[in-house]
Design an enzyme around this catalytic site. Structure first.
Site, PDB file in Angstrom:
ATOM      1  N   ASN A   9      -3.954 -26.946  32.577  1.00  0.00           N
ATOM      2  CA  ASN A   9      -2.828 -26.186  32.028  1.00  0.00           C
ATOM      3  C   ASN A   9      -3.003 -24.728  32.451  1.00  0.00           C
ATOM      4  O   ASN A   9      -3.830 -24.017  31.881  1.00  0.00           O
ATOM      5  CB  ASN A   9      -2.810 -26.314  30.502  1.00  0.00           C
ATOM      6  N   TRP A  10      -2.219 -24.324  33.444  1.00  0.00           N
ATOM      7  CA  TRP A  10      -2.374 -22.944  33.960  1.00  0.00           C
ATOM      8  C   TRP A  10      -1.707 -21.917  33.047  1.00  0.00           C
ATOM      9  O   TRP A  10      -1.841 -20.717  33.282  1.00  0.00           O
ATOM     10  CB  TRP A  10      -1.780 -22.851  35.365  1.00  0.00           C
ATOM     11  N   LYS A  11      -0.960 -22.347  32.067  1.00  0.00           N
ATOM     12  CA  LYS A  11      -0.232 -21.419  31.184  1.00  0.00           C
ATOM     13  C   LYS A  11       0.583 -20.434  32.044  1.00  0.00           C
ATOM     14  O   LYS A  11       1.071 -20.812  33.090  1.00  0.00           O
ATOM     15  CB  LYS A  11      -1.188 -20.696  30.242  1.00  0.00           C
ATOM     16  N   HIS A  91       2.288 -28.068  22.604  1.00  0.00           N
ATOM     17  CA  HIS A  91       1.103 -27.215  22.764  1.00  0.00           C
ATOM     18  C   HIS A  91       1.076 -26.179  21.642  1.00  0.00           C
ATOM     19  O   HIS A  91       2.120 -25.648  21.246  1.00  0.00           O
ATOM     20  CB  HIS A  91       1.142 -26.531  24.135  1.00  0.00           C
ATOM     21  N   GLU A  93       0.341 -23.148  21.516  1.00  0.00           N
ATOM     22  CA  GLU A  93       0.950 -21.844  21.831  1.00  0.00           C
ATOM     23  C   GLU A  93       2.470 -21.909  21.695  1.00  0.00           C
ATOM     24  O   GLU A  93       3.107 -20.945  21.286  1.00  0.00           O
ATOM     25  CB  GLU A  93       0.515 -21.390  23.238  1.00  0.00           C
ATOM     26  N   GLU A 163      -6.138 -30.892  20.450  1.00  0.00           N
ATOM     27  CA  GLU A 163      -6.525 -29.524  20.774  1.00  0.00           C
ATOM     28  C   GLU A 163      -6.598 -28.700  19.485  1.00  0.00           C
ATOM     29  O   GLU A 163      -5.570 -28.164  19.032  1.00  0.00           O
ATOM     30  CB  GLU A 163      -5.494 -28.876  21.707  1.00  0.00           C
ATOM     31  N   GLY A 169      -8.867 -21.224  23.987  1.00  0.00           N
ATOM     32  CA  GLY A 169      -8.995 -19.868  24.536  1.00  0.00           C
ATOM     33  C   GLY A 169     -10.002 -18.995  23.798  1.00  0.00           C
ATOM     34  O   GLY A 169     -10.037 -17.785  24.008  1.00  0.00           O
ATOM     35  N   SER A 208     -11.416 -24.812  25.152  1.00  0.00           N
ATOM     36  CA  SER A 208     -12.617 -24.201  25.728  1.00  0.00           C
ATOM     37  C   SER A 208     -13.520 -25.195  26.460  1.00  0.00           C
ATOM     38  O   SER A 208     -14.752 -25.081  26.395  1.00  0.00           O
ATOM     39  CB  SER A 208     -13.392 -23.433  24.642  1.00  0.00           C
ATOM     40  N   GLY A 229      -7.563 -25.317  29.953  1.00  0.00           N
ATOM     41  CA  GLY A 229      -6.776 -24.105  30.148  1.00  0.00           C
ATOM     42  C   GLY A 229      -7.494 -23.144  31.082  1.00  0.00           C
ATOM     43  O   GLY A 229      -7.470 -23.303  32.308  1.00  0.00           O
ATOM     44  N   GLY A 230      -8.180 -22.172  30.500  1.00  0.00           N
ATOM     45  CA  GLY A 230      -8.810 -21.089  31.270  1.00  0.00           C
ATOM     46  C   GLY A 230      -9.622 -21.568  32.472  1.00  0.00           C
ATOM     47  O   GLY A 230      -9.468 -21.041  33.580  1.00  0.00           O
TER      48      GLY A 230
HETATM   49  C1  PEP Z   1      -5.059 -25.232  26.580  1.00  0.00           C
HETATM   50  O1  PEP Z   1      -4.358 -24.248  26.725  1.00  0.00           O
HETATM   51  O2  PEP Z   1      -4.534 -26.359  26.516  1.00  0.00           O
HETATM   52  C2  PEP Z   1      -6.503 -25.049  26.493  1.00  0.00           C
HETATM   53  C3  PEP Z   1      -7.231 -26.053  26.119  1.00  0.00           C
HETATM   54  O3  PEP Z   1      -6.979 -23.801  26.799  1.00  0.00           O
HETATM   55  P1  PEP Z   1      -8.538 -23.373  26.991  1.00  0.00           P
HETATM   56  O4  PEP Z   1      -9.206 -24.454  27.833  1.00  0.00           O
HETATM   57  O5  PEP Z   1      -8.485 -22.079  27.701  1.00  0.00           O
HETATM   58  O6  PEP Z   1      -9.139 -23.304  25.641  1.00  0.00           O
END
Ligand code: PEP
Length: 247
Positions: A9-11, A91, A93, A163, A169, A208, A229-230
């Site tokens: 997930n590049w957001k 999600h 966010e 999640e 994040g 994370s 994500g990150g």
């Molecule tokens: C996400 O945005 O779905 C996610 C899991 O982010 P991160 O890996 O950065 O916590």
């Protein structure tokens, strides 16, 4: 045996250059499905770059309708028409920042299914809900909302991503034990509701995930892969996470 999924997930990150870097240097493992969720702007390009391969792409979000006067939005049918195959929905966010309530998430889930895309339904509790021992209830509430809107076998053609909001994040992933407990709860919920083949359903963990913790998490029996994500913005880290799910 459920085939693992590693999803990126590049957001609101990424660029045309990142799309090209992934196309030229991302590993394409046979032992796992790899799914990429770039921004809407880069979805067509990334989909074209991976066309004909086993790597699938998807949208991070779609609107609740097929078309119309919804400035700034994209629809599930548009996503399907460019040969992307998936869409994230729910999600945290989107839920927290853009007001995607359970009811809106359920509508989006339905429109994604109708467009014959695969929804990746994101669920997870906030820190407050975990600290007040409401994590199970919060996740079950999110699942029930979708089940009420789609009366057919909800999870036969979809994937769930657990999640926890407090892990996204923050650099603080759930422990393998907490993640396993929640994944087992979700699988048991699906079994009890008869809302899909619980044993075949793939449940991803997100929050994370990094090359350093992926192996420990994937060792748990109900964790079937990751939504990253990150760490998915760095192709080397993403490759290492893919390698960590190899048996
Ligand atoms: C996400 O945005 O779905 C996610 C899991 O982010 P991160 O890996 O950065 O916590």
């Amino acid at each position: 045996m459920r085939k693992p999924v590693i999803a990126a997930n590049w957001k609101m990150n990424g660029s045309a250059e990142l799309c090209e870097r992934f196309a030229s240097t991302m590993v394409r493992p046979e032992y796992a499905d790899v799914w990429l969720f770039p921004s809407s702007l880069h979805l067509a390009k990334l989909t074209e770059l991976f066309r004909g391969s086993d790597v699938a792409t998807g949208a991070q979000n779609v609107w609740t309708d097929v078309s119309g006067a919804y400035t700034g939005e994209i629809s599930a049918s548009m996503v399907a028409r460019i040969h992307a195959e998936l869409a994230l929905v729910g999600h945290s966010e989107r839920r927290a920042t853009f007001g995607d309530s359970d009811a809106i998430v359920a509508k989006k889930f339905k429109i994604i299914m109708e467009a014959e895309l695969i929804p990746v339904l994101c669920v997870g509790e906030t820190l407050e809900e975990r600290e007040s021992e409401m994590a199970h209830l919060a996740v079950q509430r999110q699942l029930h909302a979708v089940e009420a809107a789609w009366d057919r076998s909800v999870y036969s053609h979809s994937v769930i991503a657990y999640e926890p909001v407090w892990a996204i994040g923050t650099g603080k992933a759930a422990t393998a034990a907490i993640a396993q407990e929640m994944h087992a709860l979700i699988r048991e919920h699906v079994r009890m509701q008869g809302s899909g083949d619980a044993d075949a359903l793939r449940i991803l963990y997100g929050g994370s995930v990094k090359p350093e913790n992926a192996r420990e998490l994937i060792a748990e029996s109900d964790i079937d892969g990751f939504l990253v994500g990150g760490a998915s913005l760095d192709v080397d880290d993403f490759n290492r996470i893919c390698e960590s799910v190899k048996n």
